[in-house]
Motif scaffolding. Structure first.
Motif, mmCIF file in Angstrom:
data_model
loop_
_atom_site.group_PDB
_atom_site.id
_atom_site.type_symbol
_atom_site.label_atom_id
_atom_site.label_comp_id
_atom_site.label_asym_id
_atom_site.label_seq_id
_atom_site.Cartn_x
_atom_site.Cartn_y
_atom_site.Cartn_z
ATOM 1 N N ASN A 29 -4.956 12.776 -3.229
ATOM 2 C CA ASN A 29 -6.121 13.397 -2.544
ATOM 3 C C ASN A 29 -6.285 13.346 -1.206
ATOM 4 O OD1 ASN A 29 -7.449 11.073 -2.609
ATOM 5 N ND2 ASN A 29 -9.032 11.856 -4.085
ATOM 6 N N VAL A 30 -7.300 13.925 -0.382
ATOM 7 C CA VAL A 30 -7.395 13.409 0.984
ATOM 8 C C VAL A 30 -7.841 12.131 1.171
ATOM 9 C CG1 VAL A 30 -9.710 14.380 1.360
ATOM 10 C CG2 VAL A 30 -8.100 14.385 3.216
ATOM 11 N N VAL A 31 -8.360 11.495 0.422
ATOM 12 C CA VAL A 31 -8.882 9.967 0.621
ATOM 13 C C VAL A 31 -7.599 9.067 0.709
ATOM 14 C CG1 VAL A 31 -10.304 8.227 -0.598
ATOM 15 C CG2 VAL A 31 -11.135 10.501 -0.625
ATOM 16 N N SER A 32 -6.721 9.494 -0.288
ATOM 17 C CA SER A 32 -5.396 8.663 -0.219
ATOM 18 C C SER A 32 -4.720 8.612 1.001
ATOM 19 C CB SER A 32 -4.423 9.296 -1.384
ATOM 20 O OG SER A 32 -5.208 9.608 -2.338
ATOM 21 N N TRP A 33 -4.736 9.836 1.695
ATOM 22 C CA TRP A 33 -3.908 9.824 2.841
ATOM 23 C C TRP A 33 -4.681 9.338 4.060
ATOM 24 C CZ3 TRP A 33 0.848 12.335 3.509
ATOM 25 C CH2 TRP A 33 1.171 13.067 2.390
ATOM 26 N N ALA A 54 0.746 -1.258 -0.095
ATOM 27 C CA ALA A 54 0.037 -0.073 -0.126
ATOM 28 C C ALA A 54 0.982 1.173 0.109
ATOM 29 C CB ALA A 54 -1.154 0.039 1.212
ATOM 30 N N LEU A 55 1.889 1.223 0.901
ATOM 31 C CA LEU A 55 2.715 2.371 0.710
ATOM 32 C C LEU A 55 3.575 2.712 -0.379
ATOM 33 C CD1 LEU A 55 4.162 4.770 2.605
ATOM 34 C CD2 LEU A 55 5.899 2.935 3.204
ATOM 35 N N ASN A 56 3.947 1.514 -0.888
ATOM 36 C CA ASN A 56 4.649 1.572 -2.657
ATOM 37 C C ASN A 56 3.781 2.485 -3.313
ATOM 38 O OD1 ASN A 56 6.860 1.186 -4.141
ATOM 39 N ND2 ASN A 56 5.559 -0.492 -5.058
ATOM 40 N N LEU A 57 2.603 2.079 -3.327
ATOM 41 C CA LEU A 57 1.544 2.581 -4.371
ATOM 42 C C LEU A 57 1.336 3.971 -3.985
ATOM 43 C CD1 LEU A 57 -1.368 0.226 -5.194
ATOM 44 C CD2 LEU A 57 0.332 0.977 -6.488
ATOM 45 N N PHE A 58 1.285 4.236 -2.769
ATOM 46 C CA PHE A 58 0.924 5.592 -2.159
ATOM 47 C C PHE A 58 1.934 6.379 -2.706
ATOM 48 C CE2 PHE A 58 1.318 8.650 1.083
ATOM 49 C CZ PHE A 58 0.001 9.470 1.124
#
Length: 748
Positions: free
Chosen positions: A389-393, A378-382
């Protein structure tokens, strides 16, 4: 000849460019960005229309960075290019970037001014928008005035909107409809109706706004009456009314209306299919889908979503495979289905095939990895996301919280530029889930200090933290805030209040909150019963259980954990066993480890250790640490060393770092005079304590939660301890009249 050949070549090249441009525009309307981008990349000749079309399409599909890259490469640029880029920033609510570009424009037209005014109004910067309106060169152009009216009206500032409307040198239908839209979209239907009746001119848009306003207000009767009076309804009129019926579950009326539509286009077919999907009637949706004369990407995506919603992934995959042109929306829908069914790797393969995934795709894959506990991926994709956007964070915060990594969740939270309510709630709930109750409360306080208002979820989390800390005074302050802020009608908050008061020993307050709830649910009853059990009120727990059944509320597993716990606390072995049997026979509830743990604790407290052990041996579920802990505690009280050793060994396997299990068994060996075993266990304990975090306890003093860590010399004040012991000894002497208090004090 050469000249003619050159002219023909130029003509062919121009035709190719026009043809490609038309394809790009068409694909853009269908949302097929990847296909359009492929054509764009392969074009040997591009003109301004090509670039402007791609900029507009990329911006509308949340790929604003790619749009800006194209814009910067363009040479020369025309006015349409500048307006397209500003419109892209407007679409993505990027006000500062739009403002910088607007200031840099070599020339502007009325559309440029209207775009920038709209950009300010949508972001809530109404004063800046009004300042810009004053600078517009052409005061007779209605577009800018209409943008300002729409901005005020949508924000509910009707007085300001009316002033601008009255000041307009010339009004058109858009001006009137902008005012009307402000009323209808804010639910001011009385004002909307008065304005509508006074309108000098109306068109079908005016009628549709009124119908939509009544639908959004839940007044279907008025919406239908107005709909039937529209002189010439268009497809929007029909679809608005159809969706109104669908929203409130009136699917039969929706279908009747659909059958009445004189000329059905793809939008009306899609609306009816979406209605069936919303009601989970996938077979009816599929029948209609197959009858459609023409299908677009929305049609295919809707039916794929429908199959996914009812759990039919294979059927969804089959429809997807039949789809002639698979766009990003369809891929996203199937990705969601794969993630929902735990097929994360297959979803990732599909994700990697998307040429330029939008922010929704990125967020969905990150959420999939997060929910599966695969936070490294998940962190790699992030980190790879071009635009977050705020949803990602927020997804990353929740993911780390679920994985128990609150230090990482906190770092993500602190790195966020803009936090919303979900960001705060994710952090606060994360601390709560990981038993970091004090941190949860600190975050709630910090949230308020920074001017962010909590909602019912925030307050419920805060109350749960207070309950686990027994922080009654802080809980009371939250209760007062809830009363002032109007959340006392929220059932979620009320149930948290019951638990907070019960765990703080204030059963009467918990009862009062329960009585004040207009419509209690199962969680309310469970909270009350568990509160009675925790405080030793077994009779009240039985009484509440009886009232609950009288009200025809069906109990669940949690209810019976509370009831068995109530029996355990006061030693009602027979009654507890009856409750356990009733749970299985009358309510068909399969016992969990927690139920068996309560039974073991119950029989252990009354000294029936063999029966307790038989329960453990014969139960169908795997024993947990709580169950073996209950048995070990009973063995300690009733001095059954052999059974205690057996229970302790199981606990050492389940909780190798829990020192209390070693202490209990060590004390049992000491009582039996087995000093070698005592020494061996103490050596083990020292080894464990060297590797584990120090123990922590807390107490509420003057609205502050004071923490105490084991071996924390800073907290030790021997003179204070001496004073406290003297006070306690005097208090006990007065209250309890214990004759040998002096000898007891000497031991202390």
């Amino acid at each position: 000849m050469k000249l003619k050949h050159g002219i023909r070549s130029i003509g062919r090249a121009a035709n190719h460019v026009i043809s490609h441009n038309l394809q790009i525009i068409h694909l853009g309307k269908l949302g097929r960005v990847e296909d359009a981008f492929r054509i764009f990349s392969n074009m040997t000749h591009k003109n301004l229309v090509t670039y402007n079309s791609m900029i507009s399409m990329l911006a509308k599909n949340a790929r604003i960075s790619h749009a800006r890259q194209l814009f910067d490469k363009m040479s020369p640029k025309n006015l349409v290019s500048w307006n397209s880029m500003i419109a892209g920033y407007l679409h993505n609510t990027m006000v500062e970037e739009a403002s910088e570009l607007f200031d840099a424009m070599p020339e502007r037209d009325s559309f440029s001014w209207a775009l920038m005014i709209t950009c300010y109004t949508r972001s809530g910067k109404l004063d800046k928008a009004r300042e810009l309106l004053e600078l517009v060169p052409d005061k007779l152009d209605t577009a800018c005035w209409n943008a300002m009216i729409a901005g005020y009206a949508k924000k509910g500032k009707f007085n300001d909107a009316e002033k601008v409307f009255d000041q307009m040198p010339a009004k058109d239908l858009v001006s009137y409809n902008s005012m009307l839209a402000g009323y209808t979209q804010n639910g001011k239907m009385l004002l909307a109706l008065r304005f509508f009746e006074k309108m000098a001119k109306r068109n079908v848009v005016s009628w549709n706004l009124m119908v939509a306003g009544y639908v959004n207000s839940g007044d279907l009767s008025s919406a239908r009456q107005l709909f039937e009076n529209i002189p010439n309804p268009n497809v929007v009129s029909w679809v608005t009314m159809l969706c109104g019926f669908a929203r409130y579950g009136k699917i039969i009326e929706a279908r009747r209306l659909f059958d009445r539509i004189p000329r059905k286009n793809v939008v009306s077919w899609n609306a009816m299919i979406a209605t069936y999907v919303q009601e989970l009637q996938i077979d009816e949706a599929d029948k209609l889908f197959k009858k459609m004369p023409h299908k677009d990407s929305v049609s295919w995506t809707t039916i794929i979503n429908g199959y996914i919603r009812v759990g039919k992934l294979d059927e969804a995959r089959e429809v997807y495979n039949q789809m002639p042109c698979k766009d990003i929306a369809a891929k996203t829908a199937l990705m969601y289905g794969l993630i929902r069914n735990g097929n994360i790797d297959e979803a990732n393969k599909m994700f990697s095939q998307i040429h330029a995934p939008d922010v929704i795709c990125w967020n969905m894959m990150i959420a999939g990895y997060s929910q599966s506990g695969r936070m490294d991926e998940a962190l790699n994709l992030f980190r790879q996301m071009p635009v977050k956007n705020v949803v990602s964070w927020n997804t990353m915060i929740s993911g780390y919280a679920q994985a128990g990594h609150m230090d990482r969740a906190t770092k993500i939270f602190q790195a966020m530029r803009e936090k919303n309510l979900v960001s705060w709630n994710s952090l606060i709930a994360g601390f709560l889930q990981n038993n970091l109750y004090s941190d949860s409360l600190k975050s709630l306080v910090m949230m308020g200090q920074l001017g962010n208002k909590p909602d019912q979820s925030t307050l419920a989390c805060g109350l749960s933290a207070c309950a686990n800390l027994a922080a009654l005074q802080v809980g009371k302050q939250l209760h007062e805030y809830i009363l002032k802020s109007g959340y006392m009608n929220d059932l979620f908050v009320n149930n948290a209040l019951i638990t907070m008061y019960a765990k703080s020993g204030r059963v009467q307050n918990a009862e009062q909150v329960f009585r004040d709830i207009e419509c209690v649910d199962l969680i309310s009853w469970n909270s009350l019963i568990s509160g009675y059990a925790l405080n030793g009120y077994a009779n009240k727990a039985f009484e509440a259980f009886g009232r609950m059944l009288s009200d025809r509320v069906v109990p669940d597993e949690v209810t019976f954990i509370g009831m068995l716990s109530a029996c355990s606390h006061v030693g009602l072995a027979t009654e507890g066993l009856d409750i356990f049997k009733r749970m299985i026979e009358d309510f068909a509830i399969e016992p969990l480890a927690e139920h068996y743990s309560c039974l073991v604790d119950l029989f252990g407290r009354v000294g029936r250790l063999e029966e307790a052990f038989n329960i453990v041996r014969e139960m169908k579920v795997q024993a947990n640490a709580g169950l073996w802990g209950s048995l070990l505690g009973a063995c300690r009280v009733h001095k059954n060393l052999e059974l205690g050793i057996f229970a302790a060994r199981r606990l050492f396997e389940l909780e190798p770092d829990n020192a209390s299990n070693y202490i209990t068994l060590s004390n049992m060996h000491a009582e039996a005079g087995r000093w070698k075993e005592v020494e061996r266990l103490r050596m083990l304990m020292r080894d464990k304590s060297a590797r584990k975090q120090p123990g922590c306890s807390w107490i509420e003093v003057q609205n502050q939660i004071q923490h105490f860590l084991s071996h924390d010399l800073a907290k030790l004040r021997h003179e204070n301890i001496q004073i406290i012991l003297n006070t306690l000894a005097a208090h006990m002497r007065d209250k309890c009249n214990i004759s040998d208090m002096e000898s007891a004090y000497d031991i202390l």
